[in-house]
Write a protein that holds these residues in place. Structure first.
Motif, PDB file in Angstrom:
ATOM      1  N   PRO A  82      44.329   7.994  72.297  1.00 36.82           N
ATOM      2  CA  PRO A  82      44.550   9.404  72.632  1.00 36.82           C
ATOM      3  C   PRO A  82      43.633   9.938  73.741  1.00 36.82           C
ATOM      4  O   PRO A  82      44.013  10.843  74.469  1.00 36.82           O
ATOM      5  N   ASN A  83      42.447   9.369  73.900  1.00 30.50           N
ATOM      6  CA  ASN A  83      41.515   9.844  74.929  1.00 30.50           C
ATOM      7  C   ASN A  83      41.840   9.302  76.322  1.00 30.50           C
ATOM      8  O   ASN A  83      41.099   9.535  77.267  1.00 30.50           O
ATOM      9  N   GLY A  84      42.934   8.549  76.441  1.00 37.06           N
ATOM     10  CA  GLY A  84      43.363   8.035  77.737  1.00 37.06           C
ATOM     11  C   GLY A  84      42.920   6.619  78.023  1.00 37.06           C
ATOM     12  O   GLY A  84      43.344   6.012  78.996  1.00 37.06           O
ATOM     13  N   LYS A  85      42.054   6.040  77.175  1.00 35.25           N
ATOM     14  CA  LYS A  85      41.617   4.665  77.378  1.00 35.25           C
ATOM     15  C   LYS A  85      42.747   3.702  77.010  1.00 35.25           C
ATOM     16  O   LYS A  85      43.509   3.955  76.080  1.00 35.25           O
ATOM     17  N   ILE A  86      42.804   2.606  77.776  1.00 35.58           N
ATOM     18  CA  ILE A  86      43.811   1.575  77.524  1.00 35.58           C
ATOM     19  C   ILE A  86      43.108   0.229  77.502  1.00 35.58           C
ATOM     20  O   ILE A  86      42.330  -0.086  78.410  1.00 35.58           O
ATOM     21  N   TYR A  87      43.360  -0.549  76.459  1.00 34.22           N
ATOM     22  CA  TYR A  87      42.827  -1.910  76.399  1.00 34.22           C
ATOM     23  C   TYR A  87      43.990  -2.884  76.505  1.00 34.22           C
ATOM     24  O   TYR A  87      44.953  -2.795  75.745  1.00 34.22           O
ATOM     25  N   THR A  88      43.891  -3.814  77.438  1.00 33.86           N
ATOM     26  CA  THR A  88      44.907  -4.843  77.610  1.00 33.86           C
ATOM     27  C   THR A  88      44.219  -6.192  77.525  1.00 33.86           C
ATOM     28  O   THR A  88      43.231  -6.435  78.229  1.00 33.86           O
ATOM     29  N   GLY A  89      44.732  -7.044  76.642  1.00 32.86           N
ATOM     30  CA  GLY A  89      44.112  -8.359  76.515  1.00 32.86           C
ATOM     31  C   GLY A  89      44.613  -9.109  75.305  1.00 32.86           C
ATOM     32  O   GLY A  89      45.648  -8.777  74.722  1.00 32.86           O
ATOM     33  N   GLU A  90      43.852 -10.093  74.931  1.00 38.81           N
ATOM     34  CA  GLU A  90      44.221 -10.964  73.822  1.00 38.81           C
ATOM     35  C   GLU A  90      43.723 -10.408  72.488  1.00 38.81           C
ATOM     36  O   GLU A  90      42.691  -9.752  72.432  1.00 38.81           O
ATOM     37  N   TYR A  91      44.487 -10.706  71.441  1.00 43.12           N
ATOM     38  CA  TYR A  91      44.114 -10.357  70.069  1.00 43.12           C
ATOM     39  C   TYR A  91      44.233 -11.607  69.217  1.00 43.12           C
ATOM     40  O   TYR A  91      45.070 -12.483  69.473  1.00 43.12           O
ATOM     41  N   LYS A  92      43.383 -11.676  68.210  1.00 47.94           N
ATOM     42  CA  LYS A  92      43.442 -12.782  67.262  1.00 47.94           C
ATOM     43  C   LYS A  92      43.199 -12.204  65.874  1.00 47.94           C
ATOM     44  O   LYS A  92      42.155 -11.600  65.623  1.00 47.94           O
ATOM     45  N   LYS A  93      44.163 -12.358  64.985  1.00 44.10           N
ATOM     46  CA  LYS A  93      44.068 -11.877  63.608  1.00 44.10           C
ATOM     47  C   LYS A  93      43.683 -10.395  63.538  1.00 44.10           C
ATOM     48  O   LYS A  93      42.846  -9.988  62.746  1.00 44.10           O
ATOM     49  N   GLY A  94      44.277  -9.586  64.424  1.00 49.30           N
ATOM     50  CA  GLY A  94      44.084  -8.137  64.373  1.00 49.30           C
ATOM     51  C   GLY A  94      42.912  -7.603  65.169  1.00 49.30           C
ATOM     52  O   GLY A  94      42.706  -6.397  65.230  1.00 49.30           O
TER      53      GLY A  94
END
Length: 161
Positions: A82-94
């Motif tokens: 909601p604050n405008g931050k965006i994270y793009t990348g890999e995830y593993k088990k959540g």
């Protein structure tokens, strides 16, 4: 179906939430899952769990668009906050894992790797190493000066010099 999970930000147990899945194909691998709290997942399923590609939109204005496995983010994905931050990348088990990019609301980006739950920026790590070396050298000089003053005082006190 009742779900019980852990809030990834606060690490406290999340509320138990009821959800219904409306499948859009006969083999029940694609559909929409509506939660009682207003959250909505649209995407792929396996054995009644989020699995494959999908988008989760929450009532708190957060979204996750990407890979899922066993009901948690897994693989490549994008989280929007909601604050405008965006994270793009890999995830593993959540959890975020490996390489990723944070994009802030002003457009600035921060690239790095997740190591033991901490996001490390390569440039920042170099700066940190340089800072540690300089601090170490300064400490050696300061401690050496302090020891020489104490030794000089001690020798003067004992009237050796």
């Amino acid at each position: 179906m009742k779900l019980m999970s852990q809030d990834k930000l606060t690490k406290s147990p999340a509320r138990s939430t009821s959800a219904t899945i409306k499948y859009i194909n006969d083999d029940e691998t694609s559909g929409v899952q509506n939660f009682d709290n207003g959250d909505v997942y649209s995407g792929e399923f396996f054995d009644g769990k989020k699995h494959g590609q999908g988008i989760l939109k929450t009532q708190s204005n957060r979204t996750y668009d990407g890979g899922w496995e066993n009901d948690v983010p897994h693989g490549y994905g994008t989280s929007t906050f909601p604050n405008g931050k965006i994270y793009t990348g890999e995830y593993k088990k959540g959890r975020p894992f490996g390489k990723g990019i944070w994009t802030y609301s002003d457009g600035s980006t921060y690239t790095g790797n997740w190591v033991k739950g901490e996001f490390i920026n390569i440039d920042n790590k170099k700066d940190t190493l340089e800072f540690r070396i300089v601090t170490f050298l300064i400490n050696i000089v300061v401690i050496g000066f302090m020891l020489s003053v104490v030794i000089f005082w001690l020798l003067s006190f004992l009237k050796i010099i």
